[in-house]
Design an enzyme around this catalytic site. Structure first.
Site, PDB file in Angstrom:
ATOM      1  N   ASP A  79       0.875  -1.177   0.000  1.00 24.58           N
ATOM      2  CA  ASP A  79       0.000   0.000   0.000  1.00 24.58           C
ATOM      3  C   ASP A  79       0.906   1.218   0.000  1.00 24.58           C
ATOM      4  OD1 ASP A  79      -1.666   2.141   0.497  1.00 24.58           O
ATOM      5  OD2 ASP A  79      -2.564   1.297   2.315  1.00 24.58           O
ATOM      6  N   TYR A 173      -7.344  14.558  -8.662  1.00 24.28           N
ATOM      7  CA  TYR A 173      -6.366  13.840  -9.486  1.00 24.28           C
ATOM      8  C   TYR A 173      -5.413  14.817 -10.174  1.00 24.28           C
ATOM      9  CZ  TYR A 173      -4.511  10.787 -13.163  1.00 24.28           C
ATOM     10  OH  TYR A 173      -3.687  10.094 -14.002  1.00 24.28           O
TER      11      TYR A 173
END
Length: 272
Positions: A79, A173
Protein backbone atom coordinates in the site's frame (compact mmCIF):
# COMPACT_ATOMS: atom_id res chain seq x y z
CA UNK A 1 30.23 15.75 -2.80
CA UNK A 2 28.49 15.46 -6.16
CA UNK A 3 28.64 12.10 -7.93
CA UNK A 4 29.64 12.35 -11.58
CA UNK A 5 27.41 10.32 -13.87
CA UNK A 6 29.41 8.16 -16.28
CA UNK A 7 29.97 9.30 -19.85
CA UNK A 8 28.52 6.54 -22.02
CA UNK A 9 29.50 8.03 -25.36
CA UNK A 10 31.51 4.98 -26.40
CA UNK A 11 29.06 2.39 -25.08
CA UNK A 12 27.27 0.29 -27.74
CA UNK A 13 23.52 0.86 -27.98
CA UNK A 14 22.76 -2.73 -26.98
CA UNK A 15 24.65 -2.20 -23.74
CA UNK A 16 23.04 1.18 -23.09
CA UNK A 17 19.61 -0.42 -23.33
CA UNK A 18 20.47 -3.50 -21.29
CA UNK A 19 19.32 -3.68 -17.67
CA UNK A 20 21.07 -6.97 -16.98
CA UNK A 21 22.07 -7.21 -13.34
CA UNK A 22 19.80 -4.40 -12.19
CA UNK A 23 16.98 -4.64 -9.69
CA UNK A 24 13.64 -2.82 -10.09
CA UNK A 25 10.54 -2.13 -8.02
CA UNK A 26 7.30 -1.22 -9.81
CA UNK A 27 4.38 -0.06 -7.67
CA UNK A 28 0.87 -0.73 -8.89
CA UNK A 29 2.46 -3.31 -11.15
CA UNK A 30 -0.13 -6.09 -11.06
CA UNK A 31 -2.04 -4.84 -14.09
CA UNK A 32 -2.34 -2.01 -16.60
CA UNK A 33 0.61 0.29 -17.14
CA UNK A 34 2.55 -1.17 -14.23
CA UNK A 35 2.31 -4.68 -15.63
CA UNK A 36 3.52 -3.53 -19.05
CA UNK A 37 6.37 -1.58 -17.46
CA UNK A 38 7.47 -4.53 -15.32
CA UNK A 39 7.48 -6.79 -18.37
CA UNK A 40 9.66 -4.46 -20.46
CA UNK A 41 12.13 -3.95 -17.60
CA UNK A 42 12.34 -7.73 -17.20
CA UNK A 43 12.82 -8.23 -20.93
CA UNK A 44 15.76 -5.82 -20.77
CA UNK A 45 17.28 -7.99 -18.04
CA UNK A 46 16.21 -6.46 -14.74
CA UNK A 47 14.91 -8.41 -11.78
CA UNK A 48 11.51 -7.00 -10.81
CA UNK A 49 9.50 -6.74 -7.61
CA UNK A 50 5.87 -5.90 -8.29
CA UNK A 51 4.27 -4.06 -5.39
CA UNK A 52 0.48 -3.82 -5.43
CA UNK A 53 -2.41 -3.59 -2.99
CA UNK A 54 -3.69 -6.77 -4.66
CA UNK A 55 -0.99 -9.13 -3.44
CA UNK A 56 -2.43 -12.21 -5.15
CA UNK A 57 -2.62 -10.50 -8.54
CA UNK A 58 0.90 -9.11 -8.05
CA UNK A 59 2.21 -12.64 -7.46
CA UNK A 60 0.33 -13.94 -10.49
CA UNK A 61 1.76 -11.20 -12.69
CA UNK A 62 5.26 -11.81 -11.35
CA UNK A 63 4.96 -15.52 -12.06
CA UNK A 64 3.98 -14.76 -15.64
CA UNK A 65 6.98 -12.48 -16.11
CA UNK A 66 9.34 -15.06 -14.61
CA UNK A 67 7.98 -17.63 -17.08
CA UNK A 68 8.68 -15.31 -20.04
CA UNK A 69 12.09 -13.92 -19.13
CA UNK A 70 15.22 -15.28 -17.38
CA UNK A 71 15.00 -12.91 -14.42
CA UNK A 72 13.76 -13.02 -10.86
CA UNK A 73 10.24 -11.61 -10.47
CA UNK A 74 8.34 -11.30 -7.20
CA UNK A 75 4.89 -10.10 -6.24
CA UNK A 76 4.45 -8.27 -2.96
CA UNK A 77 1.44 -6.73 -1.20
CA UNK A 78 2.14 -3.00 -0.93
CA UNK A 79 0.00 0.00 0.00
CA UNK A 80 1.98 2.99 -1.25
CA UNK A 81 0.07 5.39 1.01
CA UNK A 82 1.54 3.55 4.02
CA UNK A 83 5.23 4.32 4.56
CA UNK A 84 5.65 1.14 6.57
CA UNK A 85 4.25 -1.00 3.78
CA UNK A 86 6.57 0.64 1.26
CA UNK A 87 9.53 0.07 3.56
CA UNK A 88 8.68 -3.63 3.82
CA UNK A 89 8.51 -3.86 0.03
CA UNK A 90 11.92 -2.26 -0.28
CA UNK A 91 13.33 -4.63 2.32
CA UNK A 92 11.92 -7.58 0.37
CA UNK A 93 13.67 -6.35 -2.78
CA UNK A 94 16.91 -5.93 -0.86
CA UNK A 95 16.69 -9.39 0.68
CA UNK A 96 15.70 -11.12 -2.56
CA UNK A 97 17.76 -9.19 -5.11
CA UNK A 98 20.56 -7.65 -3.06
CA UNK A 99 19.78 -4.04 -3.96
CA UNK A 100 17.53 -1.57 -5.78
CA UNK A 101 18.61 0.24 -8.95
CA UNK A 102 15.27 1.28 -10.47
CA UNK A 103 12.08 2.35 -8.72
CA UNK A 104 8.91 3.12 -10.70
CA UNK A 105 6.20 5.01 -8.81
CA UNK A 106 3.22 3.91 -10.88
CA UNK A 107 0.42 3.23 -8.39
CA UNK A 108 -2.43 5.72 -8.62
CA UNK A 109 -6.18 6.25 -8.30
CA UNK A 110 -8.52 8.63 -10.10
CA UNK A 111 -12.06 8.79 -8.70
CA UNK A 112 -14.27 11.18 -10.67
CA UNK A 113 -16.25 13.48 -8.39
CA UNK A 114 -17.27 17.10 -9.05
CA UNK A 115 -15.57 19.59 -6.75
CA UNK A 116 -18.75 20.46 -4.86
CA UNK A 117 -19.41 16.78 -4.14
CA UNK A 118 -15.81 15.87 -3.27
CA UNK A 119 -15.52 14.82 0.37
CA UNK A 120 -12.48 15.50 2.49
CA UNK A 121 -11.83 11.76 2.67
CA UNK A 122 -11.89 11.37 -1.13
CA UNK A 123 -9.49 14.30 -1.60
CA UNK A 124 -7.15 12.95 1.06
CA UNK A 125 -7.24 9.43 -0.37
CA UNK A 126 -6.24 10.64 -3.84
CA UNK A 127 -3.31 12.62 -2.46
CA UNK A 128 -2.36 9.79 -0.09
CA UNK A 129 -1.93 7.36 -3.00
CA UNK A 130 -0.90 9.60 -5.90
CA UNK A 131 1.31 12.10 -4.11
CA UNK A 132 2.35 10.75 -0.73
CA UNK A 133 2.76 7.35 -2.39
CA UNK A 134 5.33 8.83 -4.77
CA UNK A 135 7.08 10.52 -1.85
CA UNK A 136 7.12 7.30 0.19
CA UNK A 137 8.49 5.27 -2.70
CA UNK A 138 11.09 7.83 -3.75
CA UNK A 139 12.35 8.32 -0.21
CA UNK A 140 12.68 4.59 0.39
CA UNK A 141 14.34 4.03 -2.98
CA UNK A 142 16.85 6.82 -2.46
CA UNK A 143 17.81 5.55 0.97
CA UNK A 144 18.94 2.27 -0.54
CA UNK A 145 20.24 3.51 -3.87
CA UNK A 146 22.55 5.95 -2.11
CA UNK A 147 24.15 3.02 -0.29
CA UNK A 148 25.19 1.38 -3.55
CA UNK A 149 28.00 2.12 -5.99
CA UNK A 150 25.91 2.65 -9.09
CA UNK A 151 23.25 5.10 -7.90
CA UNK A 152 19.89 4.55 -9.48
CA UNK A 153 16.88 5.89 -11.31
CA UNK A 154 13.48 6.84 -9.89
CA UNK A 155 10.67 7.16 -12.43
CA UNK A 156 7.38 8.79 -11.51
CA UNK A 157 4.31 8.09 -13.62
CA UNK A 158 2.65 11.48 -13.85
CA UNK A 159 -0.11 12.05 -16.45
CA UNK A 160 -1.05 14.65 -19.01
CA UNK A 161 -3.25 15.81 -16.11
CA UNK A 162 -0.02 17.09 -14.57
CA UNK A 163 0.24 19.66 -17.38
CA UNK A 164 -3.27 21.13 -17.41
CA UNK A 165 -6.91 20.65 -16.62
CA UNK A 166 -8.78 17.59 -17.86
CA UNK A 167 -12.26 16.09 -17.60
CA UNK A 168 -14.70 17.52 -15.03
CA UNK A 169 -14.62 15.65 -11.73
CA UNK A 170 -10.88 15.13 -11.58
CA UNK A 171 -9.80 18.11 -9.46
CA UNK A 172 -8.06 15.97 -6.84
CA UNK A 173 -6.37 13.84 -9.49
CA UNK A 174 -5.13 16.83 -11.48
CA UNK A 175 -3.83 18.49 -8.33
CA UNK A 176 -2.04 15.33 -7.23
CA UNK A 177 -0.31 14.92 -10.59
CA UNK A 178 0.82 18.55 -10.72
CA UNK A 179 2.36 17.89 -7.30
CA UNK A 180 4.22 14.84 -8.61
CA UNK A 181 5.75 16.92 -11.42
CA UNK A 182 7.04 19.34 -8.81
CA UNK A 183 8.44 16.57 -6.64
CA UNK A 184 10.20 15.10 -9.66
CA UNK A 185 12.10 18.35 -10.13
CA UNK A 186 12.92 18.85 -6.46
CA UNK A 187 14.01 15.27 -5.86
CA UNK A 188 16.24 15.43 -8.92
CA UNK A 189 18.03 18.36 -7.27
CA UNK A 190 18.40 16.62 -3.93
CA UNK A 191 19.32 13.16 -5.20
CA UNK A 192 21.81 14.06 -7.94
CA UNK A 193 24.71 14.23 -5.47
CA UNK A 194 23.84 10.65 -4.50
CA UNK A 195 24.13 9.46 -8.10
CA UNK A 196 20.36 9.12 -8.46
CA UNK A 197 18.38 10.42 -11.42
CA UNK A 198 14.67 11.25 -11.14
CA UNK A 199 12.40 11.40 -14.18
CA UNK A 200 8.69 11.62 -14.83
CA UNK A 201 6.66 10.05 -17.61
CA UNK A 202 3.28 11.60 -18.42
CA UNK A 203 1.02 9.22 -20.35
CA UNK A 204 -2.07 10.12 -22.27
CA UNK A 205 -5.19 8.01 -21.79
CA UNK A 206 -4.48 4.40 -22.70
CA UNK A 207 -6.88 1.45 -22.40
CA UNK A 208 -5.96 -0.16 -19.10
CA UNK A 209 -8.42 -1.86 -16.77
CA UNK A 210 -8.63 1.19 -14.53
CA UNK A 211 -8.81 3.74 -17.33
CA UNK A 212 -11.53 1.85 -19.19
CA UNK A 213 -13.66 1.67 -16.05
CA UNK A 214 -13.22 5.39 -15.50
CA UNK A 215 -13.98 6.18 -19.14
CA UNK A 216 -17.19 4.17 -18.96
CA UNK A 217 -18.43 6.50 -16.23
CA UNK A 218 -18.10 9.45 -18.62
CA UNK A 219 -19.57 7.77 -21.72
CA UNK A 220 -22.76 9.57 -22.78
CA UNK A 221 -26.01 7.69 -22.47
CA UNK A 222 -26.55 8.01 -26.22
CA UNK A 223 -24.49 4.89 -26.79
CA UNK A 224 -21.23 6.55 -27.88
CA UNK A 225 -18.35 4.14 -27.64
CA UNK A 226 -16.25 4.32 -24.49
CA UNK A 227 -13.09 5.08 -26.44
CA UNK A 228 -14.66 8.28 -27.78
CA UNK A 229 -13.73 9.94 -24.50
CA UNK A 230 -10.12 9.65 -25.69
CA UNK A 231 -8.55 12.92 -26.77
CA UNK A 232 -7.74 12.96 -30.49
CA UNK A 233 -4.36 11.41 -31.21
CA UNK A 234 -1.90 12.87 -33.70
CA UNK A 235 -0.32 9.47 -34.40
CA UNK A 236 -3.42 7.95 -35.95
CA UNK A 237 -4.26 5.50 -33.15
CA UNK A 238 -4.78 5.35 -29.42
CA UNK A 239 -1.83 4.57 -27.18
CA UNK A 240 -1.20 1.20 -25.57
CA UNK A 241 0.28 0.29 -22.19
CA UNK A 242 3.42 -0.91 -23.96
CA UNK A 243 3.82 2.48 -25.66
CA UNK A 244 4.24 3.94 -22.19
CA UNK A 245 6.36 1.04 -20.94
CA UNK A 246 8.93 1.65 -23.69
CA UNK A 247 9.32 5.28 -22.63
CA UNK A 248 9.85 4.12 -19.05
CA UNK A 249 12.45 1.63 -20.29
CA UNK A 250 14.30 4.50 -21.98
CA UNK A 251 14.28 6.45 -18.71
CA UNK A 252 15.50 3.45 -16.72
CA UNK A 253 18.32 2.68 -19.14
CA UNK A 254 21.66 4.36 -19.72
CA UNK A 255 20.27 5.84 -22.95
CA UNK A 256 18.88 8.65 -20.79
CA UNK A 257 21.90 9.22 -18.55
CA UNK A 258 22.02 12.96 -19.38
CA UNK A 259 18.45 13.44 -18.15
CA UNK A 260 17.12 14.18 -14.67
CA UNK A 261 14.26 16.32 -13.39
CA UNK A 262 12.31 16.19 -16.65
CA UNK A 263 8.83 14.81 -17.19
CA UNK A 264 8.54 13.20 -20.62
CA UNK A 265 5.20 13.56 -22.38
CA UNK A 266 4.06 10.23 -23.79
CA UNK A 267 0.83 11.76 -25.05
CA UNK A 268 0.46 11.16 -28.82
CA UNK A 269 0.60 14.95 -29.26
CA UNK A 270 -2.32 15.58 -26.90
CA UNK A 271 -0.77 18.58 -25.17
CA UNK A 272 0.42 20.44 -28.28
Amino acid sequence: MTTAFADASLTPVRDLLSLTGRRAVVTGGAQGLGKAIAARLAEAGSDVLIGDVNADLAKETAAGIADRFPVRALGFGMDVSDAGSVRLGAEEALESFGGIDIWVNNAGIFPSVPVLQTSDSTWEQVFAVNTRGVFNGSREAARHMSNGKNGGVIINIVSTAGFGGTAPGLSAYVGSKHAVRGMTKQMALEFAPMGIRVLGVAPTFVPTEGNMAAAAQHAPSSGTETMDVMTNSLIGRIGTPDDIARVVLFCASDLSTIMTGSTLLADAGQTI
